[in-house]
Design an enzyme around this catalytic site. Structure first.
Site, mmCIF file in Angstrom:
data_model
loop_
_atom_site.group_PDB
_atom_site.id
_atom_site.type_symbol
_atom_site.label_atom_id
_atom_site.label_comp_id
_atom_site.label_asym_id
_atom_site.label_seq_id
_atom_site.Cartn_x
_atom_site.Cartn_y
_atom_site.Cartn_z
ATOM 1 N N GLN A 173 8.073 0.329 1.347
ATOM 2 C CA GLN A 173 7.592 1.251 0.323
ATOM 3 C C GLN A 173 6.247 1.806 0.755
ATOM 4 O O GLN A 173 5.259 1.061 0.798
ATOM 5 C CB GLN A 173 7.446 0.474 -0.997
ATOM 6 C CG GLN A 173 6.964 1.304 -2.156
ATOM 7 C CD GLN A 173 6.632 0.435 -3.357
ATOM 8 O OE1 GLN A 173 6.065 -0.644 -3.228
ATOM 9 N NE2 GLN A 173 6.975 0.907 -4.533
ATOM 10 N N GLY A 174 6.201 3.085 1.120
ATOM 11 C CA GLY A 174 4.956 3.695 1.585
ATOM 12 C C GLY A 174 4.276 4.490 0.488
ATOM 13 O O GLY A 174 4.469 5.696 0.368
ATOM 14 N N SER A 220 0.676 3.275 -0.911
ATOM 15 C CA SER A 220 -0.781 3.172 -0.770
ATOM 16 C C SER A 220 -1.266 3.807 0.526
ATOM 17 O O SER A 220 -0.560 3.819 1.535
ATOM 18 C CB SER A 220 -1.206 1.705 -0.786
ATOM 19 O OG SER A 220 -0.741 1.081 -1.953
ATOM 20 N N SER A 224 4.327 -3.324 3.022
ATOM 21 C CA SER A 224 4.960 -4.622 3.279
ATOM 22 C C SER A 224 6.198 -4.461 4.152
ATOM 23 O O SER A 224 7.026 -3.580 3.901
ATOM 24 C CB SER A 224 5.361 -5.293 1.967
ATOM 25 O OG SER A 224 4.204 -5.567 1.216
ATOM 26 N N GLU A 271 11.278 -3.478 -11.270
ATOM 27 C CA GLU A 271 10.216 -4.339 -10.780
ATOM 28 C C GLU A 271 9.753 -5.273 -11.897
ATOM 29 O O GLU A 271 9.485 -6.446 -11.685
ATOM 30 C CB GLU A 271 9.045 -3.471 -10.298
ATOM 31 C CG GLU A 271 7.975 -4.269 -9.618
ATOM 32 C CD GLU A 271 6.625 -3.599 -9.698
ATOM 33 O OE1 GLU A 271 5.628 -4.312 -9.592
ATOM 34 O OE2 GLU A 271 6.566 -2.368 -9.870
ATOM 35 N N GLU A 283 -6.794 -5.011 -13.743
ATOM 36 C CA GLU A 283 -7.629 -4.102 -14.536
ATOM 37 C C GLU A 283 -6.838 -2.860 -14.942
ATOM 38 O O GLU A 283 -6.941 -2.378 -16.074
ATOM 39 C CB GLU A 283 -8.880 -3.688 -13.747
ATOM 40 C CG GLU A 283 -9.898 -4.795 -13.550
ATOM 41 C CD GLU A 283 -9.439 -5.865 -12.561
ATOM 42 O OE1 GLU A 283 -8.640 -5.550 -11.646
ATOM 43 O OE2 GLU A 283 -9.876 -7.022 -12.696
HETATM 44 C C1 LIG Z 1 0.204 -8.489 -0.642
HETATM 45 C C2 LIG Z 1 0.178 -7.027 -0.870
HETATM 46 C C3 LIG Z 1 1.307 -6.269 -0.605
HETATM 47 C C4 LIG Z 1 1.295 -4.894 -0.803
HETATM 48 N N1 LIG Z 1 2.414 -4.168 -0.483
HETATM 49 C C5 LIG Z 1 2.397 -2.813 -0.624
HETATM 50 C C6 LIG Z 1 3.512 -2.029 -0.226
HETATM 51 O O1 LIG Z 1 4.534 -2.552 0.221
HETATM 52 N N2 LIG Z 1 3.446 -0.691 -0.360
HETATM 53 C C7 LIG Z 1 2.334 -0.077 -0.864
HETATM 54 O O2 LIG Z 1 2.347 1.141 -0.991
HETATM 55 N N3 LIG Z 1 1.240 -0.787 -1.234
HETATM 56 C C8 LIG Z 1 1.236 -2.139 -1.112
HETATM 57 N N4 LIG Z 1 0.130 -2.878 -1.457
HETATM 58 C C9 LIG Z 1 -1.070 -2.178 -1.914
HETATM 59 C C10 LIG Z 1 -1.347 -2.302 -3.405
HETATM 60 O O3 LIG Z 1 -0.456 -1.505 -4.120
HETATM 61 C C11 LIG Z 1 -2.813 -1.904 -3.657
HETATM 62 O O4 LIG Z 1 -3.606 -2.883 -3.079
HETATM 63 C C12 LIG Z 1 -3.119 -1.772 -5.126
HETATM 64 O O5 LIG Z 1 -2.521 -0.639 -5.667
HETATM 65 C C13 LIG Z 1 -4.613 -1.700 -5.396
HETATM 66 O O6 LIG Z 1 -5.231 -0.713 -4.627
HETATM 67 P P1 LIG Z 1 -6.543 -1.033 -3.752
HETATM 68 O O7 LIG Z 1 -6.273 -2.266 -3.021
HETATM 69 O O8 LIG Z 1 -6.891 0.197 -3.023
HETATM 70 O O9 LIG Z 1 -7.674 -1.339 -4.814
HETATM 71 P P2 LIG Z 1 -8.587 -0.276 -5.582
HETATM 72 O O10 LIG Z 1 -7.739 0.673 -6.345
HETATM 73 O O11 LIG Z 1 -9.576 0.296 -4.675
HETATM 74 O O12 LIG Z 1 -9.322 -1.224 -6.614
HETATM 75 C C14 LIG Z 1 -10.411 -2.099 -6.260
HETATM 76 C C15 LIG Z 1 -10.876 -2.814 -7.516
HETATM 77 O O13 LIG Z 1 -11.325 -1.846 -8.468
HETATM 78 C C16 LIG Z 1 -10.617 -1.987 -9.674
HETATM 79 N N5 LIG Z 1 -10.357 -0.682 -10.289
HETATM 80 C C17 LIG Z 1 -9.820 0.414 -9.718
HETATM 81 N N6 LIG Z 1 -9.654 1.391 -10.612
HETATM 82 C C18 LIG Z 1 -10.073 0.893 -11.801
HETATM 83 C C19 LIG Z 1 -10.160 1.408 -13.127
HETATM 84 N N7 LIG Z 1 -9.732 2.641 -13.434
HETATM 85 N N8 LIG Z 1 -10.634 0.598 -14.092
HETATM 86 C C20 LIG Z 1 -11.044 -0.676 -13.808
HETATM 87 N N9 LIG Z 1 -11.026 -1.199 -12.577
HETATM 88 C C21 LIG Z 1 -10.529 -0.432 -11.597
HETATM 89 C C22 LIG Z 1 -9.312 -2.638 -9.298
HETATM 90 O O14 LIG Z 1 -8.738 -3.316 -10.385
HETATM 91 C C23 LIG Z 1 -9.752 -3.585 -8.198
HETATM 92 O O15 LIG Z 1 -10.255 -4.760 -8.768
HETATM 93 C C24 LIG Z 1 0.119 -4.264 -1.287
HETATM 94 C C25 LIG Z 1 -1.001 -5.022 -1.570
HETATM 95 C C26 LIG Z 1 -0.984 -6.394 -1.365
HETATM 96 C C27 LIG Z 1 -2.218 -7.173 -1.682
#
Ligand SMILES: Cc1cc2nc3c(=O)[nH]c(=O)nc-3n(C[C@H](O)[C@H](O)[C@H](O)COP(=O)(O)OP(=O)(O)OC[C@H]3O[C@@H](n4cnc5c(N)ncnc54)[C@H](O)[C@@H]3O)c2cc1C
Lengths: 322, 381
Positions: free
Chosen positions: B122-123, B125, B162, B245, B364
């Site tokens: 799933q692409g 992020s 992933s 999901e 959050e």
């Molecule tokens: C094990 C794992 C597997 C994954 N697999 C996939 C995958 O297969 N495909 C894919 O596309 N993605 C995948 N992801 C990515 C995942 O979807 C993102 O990590 C997730 O959406 C959060 O984005 P970020 O890490 O950029 O955090 P950010 O969005 O940058 O957030 C950082 C922090 O800020 C907080 N924050 C952000 N916005 C707000 C707001 N409006 N209000 C309050 N707090 C806020 C968040 O809660 C977090 O604590 C995976 C992640 C992990 C850890």
């Protein structure tokens, strides 16, 4: 009952009970009698208990319907002339103990104790569990002010001859505790819904720093946390009825205690100063849940018992299936 | 088939075929081993029809309620036969193809996913796009007029994808509208991972596994008939994943968490401190299971799942933390100082469990959704 009938009945009960929050419970009891509470309890116990106790919680009303629930579970015909002794606060211990032909009873009752002639009590004894019926006149009943002076709670102390003791299967007492736990959990769930409504309304109306406090993420997240807890509690109550048994009832009751603390704390923080006054209704709901949390065992004792049971079995039962 | 009968038959079959299905290595194994094991198990289950119940006939399934496949996933997770994180990617991706791909494409590829012949990823992020998914910038340009183009050209980068290095295909979200078009200018594609121009660079996760990857797209040409849903309709494709999901995947995860708590209960000291930790974890799991059950009954009764599943998500994520925290409290050293297979398993899983409040929408973000959509508190700005 289908969903539409249930919500109609819920509305009817809510309208009928609105405003009746006296400590004696006579007004609310009369209303419930008129609505056919005992007939409903006999015919459709799940809907009857869910709707009546949720509404008692939502409206902060005192009634003595819990007596009927527990008495029915003990296998006796409920009546306005009969009350039951509940376990001592924060425990699910037997309220009575029979030794040498004498019964000694220590426990809690609701407000009905002031207007009945008989009291039924589950007792432990050397020959197993027994049910004893004693005259109300033999009871020393002290109305408790405690944290919730309007709650109608009484501390009971009785010494009496154990005449007419009837042997009872252990499962009957276990079922009675489970029935009481489900009812109290519904009442706490209702009270939690109202606390959340009060805090939510306040958050949208109270303006600070030039905007409603509902705009602040810290406030929003507290209310979100409270909603998660309430909805989880309601789900455990559905589970407790779909798979009735001592464990699902214990889990619902412990969840109720946990939820009341979560919801109480977050809502109190959001209501802040106004919620700290007795002018605002919040305090009554908070105090009612604090008192109810100790009926049929505190959250801590139930959780500990569940943990011990799992350890004894070395298993984690899933209890409910799709 | 009635769900209880199905469960009974399934469990009897799994009992009888345990040796055939079980992993030939001690858990956790390497990721290569785990992925190979999952695919092998899926092929056995597909042959025996179990992998086909609950999926529509036109994609190689045997029909019936989606709850049937939920039961399968949960039974596998509860028996430690499948890692729900890897296995439940099926639930995230196959329904998307069924709902949004050309019927012939869905009929061709979904059976390959179910039978273990393929892995998909799933692409969504990107380096600049996490919680705020509608800000994504990986670009897809039509070759010619967007409505008649026969191919699209993709440039950009995805991250934390992933299993990308194992995947044959990717459900990819791209920017097709103007840079600031937010959720109105996103289009989904179903991309073959062996298309020239795609580079996958696995990333080491906090637990040492390389389970996700960076994926680079450099002039990657994709046929227009691989578009999922409408042009600029990618947002509804992304949102359509939610119901599965949040129902089936969660039920599998929950079964797994019950099993993990049971593993703790099997060996924990028989004292009151342990009883308290276990009782509390059990209470939370029961709350979660009760809630998830209500959600799935609603789905089965035809309800459209939406924002209220954020409650399920908060409960699941919290449950994940609670169970693995219980492991650290009751099995001291197992996560921290134990180099045996058991230590390795608890350590990888403990560290992985911290992602529960990050992926699939952070803790959050879920609370923001609950506040806005369920408590009706308006916007926070
Ligand atoms: C094990 C794992 C597997 C994954 N697999 C996939 C995958 O297969 N495909 C894919 O596309 N993605 C995948 N992801 C990515 C995942 O979807 C993102 O990590 C997730 O959406 C959060 O984005 P970020 O890490 O950029 O955090 P950010 O969005 O940058 O957030 C950082 C922090 O800020 C907080 N924050 C952000 N916005 C707000 C707001 N409006 N209000 C309050 N707090 C806020 C968040 O809660 C977090 O604590 C995976 C992640 C992990 C850890």
């Amino acid at each position: 009952m289908d969903a539409a009938e249930r919500s109609l009945l819920h509305e009817t009960v809510r309208d009928a009970l609105a405003g009746g929050r006296t400590g004696s419970g006579t007004a609310a009891d009369a209303v419930l009698t008129e609505l056919g509470w005992l007939e409903m309890l006999g015919a459709e116990p799940r809907d009857a208990i869910d709707i009546v106790f949720t509404t008692l919680g939502e409206t902060n009303t005192v009634a003595t319907a819990l007596d009927d629930v527990v008495i029915t579970a003990l296998g006796i015909e409920p009546s306005a002339d009969l009350t039951v002794v509940l376990p001592p606060f924060a425990t699910s211990n037997f309220p009575g103990r029979i030794t040498d032909g004498e019964v000694h009873i220590v426990g809690l009752t609701g407000a009905r104790i002031g207007r009945v002639s008989r009291v039924v009590v589950a007792c432990e004894s050397d020959v197993g569990i027994q049910r004893v019926m004693v005259p109300a006149a033999a009871a020393t009943a002290a109305a408790v002010r405690g944290v919730d002076p309007d709650g109608g709670f009484h501390l009971i102390d009785i010494h009496h001859d154990a005449v007419d003791a009837v042997p009872v299967e252990p499962a009957v007492w276990i079922d009675a505790v489970a029935a009481g736990r489900r009812a109290v959990a519904h009442q706490i769930a209702g009270a939690c819904r109202t606390m959340l409504d009060l805090a939510r309304t306040h958050a949208t109306e109270r303006v600070q720093f030039g905007r409603p406090i509902a705009k602040f993420q810290a406030v929003r997240h507290r209310l979100a946390e409270a909603l998660v807890a309430v909805e989880a509690l309601e789900a455990t109550l559905i589970a407790a009825w779909d798979e009735p048994g001592p464990m699902t009832a214990a889990l619902a009751k412990a969840t109720a205690g946990r939820t009341a603390r979560t919801v109480g704390a977050h809502c109190q923080q959001v209501l802040a100063g106004i919620g700290f006054t007795t002018d605002h209704p919040f305090h009554r709901y908070l105090k009612r849940t604090i008192a109810l949390e100790g009926l049929f065992g505190s959250t801590e004792t139930i959780v500990l018992d569940l943990g011990r049971e799992l350890l004894a079995q070395r298993r984690v039962p899933t209890l409910i299936e799709l | 088939m009635h769900i209880a009968d199905f469960r009974a038959k399934l469990n009897a079959w799994l009992d009888a075929h345990h040796a055939e299905l079980a992993a030939p290595f001690a858990p956790p194994g390497t990721l290569d081993q785990r992925v190979a094991q999952m695919q092998r198990m899926k092929s056995v289950l597909f042959e025996a029809d179990w992998m086909r119940y609950g999926w529509p006939e036109h994609v190689g399934g045997l029909g019936g309620s989606p709850m049937l496949r939920t039961e399968l996933g949960a039974a596998l997770a509860g028996r430690d036969l499948a890692d729900p994180g890897l296995f439940s990617l099926i639930e995230v991706l196959a329904p998307t193809l069924i709902d949004f791909a050309r019927p012939e494409l869905a009929a061709e590829v979904v059976p390959r996913l179910l039978s273990g012949a393929e892995i998909w990823c799933q692409g969504f992020s990107e380096p600049g796009t996490g919680s705020d998914l509608s800000s994504l910038s990986c670009r897809a340009e039509p070759d010619g007029d967007p409505d008649t183009a026969s191919t699209w050209r993709i440039n950009g980068q995805k991250v934390w994808t992933s299993l990308a290095q194992y995947a044959e295909r990717c459900v990819l979200l791209t920017r097709t509208g103007p840079a600031d078009s937010r959720h109105r200018g996103i289009t989904a594609f179903f991309v073959d991972m062996d298309t020239p121009g795609i580079t996958v660079a696995p990333i080491e996760m906090i637990n040492g596994m390389h389970e996700f990857a960076e994926v680079f797209f450099d002039d990657v040409v994709v046929p227009a008939d691989r578009m999922l849903g409408e042009l600029n309709g990618g947002w509804s494709v992304a949102m359509s994943i939610l119901p599965y999901e949040r129902s089936s995947c969660f039920w599998q995860r929950i079964a797994y968490l019950y099993r993990r708590l049971e593993m703790i209960v099997e060996v924990a000291p028989d004292d009151d401190r342990a009883a308290e930790v276990i009782g509390n974890a059990f209470l939370h799991l029961h709350m979660l299971r009760s809630r998830s059950r209500v959600t799935q009954h609603r789905l089965a009764d035809g309800a459209t799942l939406g924002a209220e599943t954020s409650i399920d998500k908060v409960l699941v994520a919290t449950g994940d933390h609670i169970v693995y925290d219980a492991a650290r409290r009751l099995l001291p050293g197992i996560v921290e100082m134990d180099d045996s297979d058991a230590g390795e398993m608890w350590r990888t899983e403990y560290l992985y469990s911290r992602a529960a409040t990050i992926y699939g929408g952070t803790a959050e973000v879920q609370r923001n959704i609950i506040a806005r959509r369920l408590l009706d508190l308006g916007t926070d700005a």
